[in-house]
Design a protein around this motif. Structure first.
Motif, PDB file in Angstrom:
ATOM      1  N   ARG A  22       0.865  -1.188   0.000  1.00 11.10           N
ATOM      2  CA  ARG A  22       0.000   0.000   0.000  1.00 11.10           C
ATOM      3  C   ARG A  22       0.894   1.228   0.000  1.00 11.10           C
ATOM      4  NH1 ARG A  22      -4.380   1.899   4.611  1.00 11.10           N
ATOM      5  NH2 ARG A  22      -4.137   4.091   4.123  1.00 11.10           N
ATOM      6  N   TYR A  75      -4.468   6.675  -1.593  1.00  7.71           N
ATOM      7  CA  TYR A  75      -3.509   5.578  -1.667  1.00  7.71           C
ATOM      8  C   TYR A  75      -3.927   4.551  -2.710  1.00  7.71           C
ATOM      9  CZ  TYR A  75      -6.644   2.667   1.192  1.00  7.71           C
ATOM     10  OH  TYR A  75      -7.722   1.940   1.658  1.00  7.71           O
ATOM     11  N   VAL A  77      -3.260   0.215  -3.594  1.00 10.34           N
ATOM     12  CA  VAL A  77      -2.788  -1.080  -3.104  1.00 10.34           C
ATOM     13  C   VAL A  77      -2.400  -1.920  -4.313  1.00 10.34           C
ATOM     14  CG1 VAL A  77      -3.373  -3.185  -1.855  1.00 10.34           C
ATOM     15  CG2 VAL A  77      -4.268  -0.974  -1.067  1.00 10.34           C
TER      16      VAL A  77
END
Length: 81
Positions: A22, A75, A77
């Motif tokens: 991540r 973010y 992942v």
């Protein structure tokens, strides 16, 4: 050296330790030494696992795929392919 080579190298390194990574958008900016384009902050399509895009080839060539993008929290992942 391409703009996203730093990201490819980072993911290759992390592959030895984990199956999931991540990274915040800010972390990716630091890794590539430049800002992501505005479309990366706004459009899920930018993060598609399409080998026709230079930025996607960086993570695909390293053996990873984008699993999740969270624009609200900033973010992405990556999952080992």
């Amino acid at each position: 050296m391409g703009k996203y080579d730093g990201l490819r190298n980072h993911l290759k390194f992390r592959a030895a330790f984990t199956d999931t990574v991540r990274l915040s958008f800010a972390q990716i900016d630091g890794i590539i030494g430049d800002n992501l384009p505005l479309s990366a902050y706004r459009h899920e399509e930018w993060w598609s696992n399409s080998p026709t895009n230079a930025h996607a080839r960086a993570w695909l060539d390293a053996g990873w795929k984008v699993q999740e993008v969270d624009f609200k929290n900033g973010y992405v992942v990556f999952q080992k392919a």
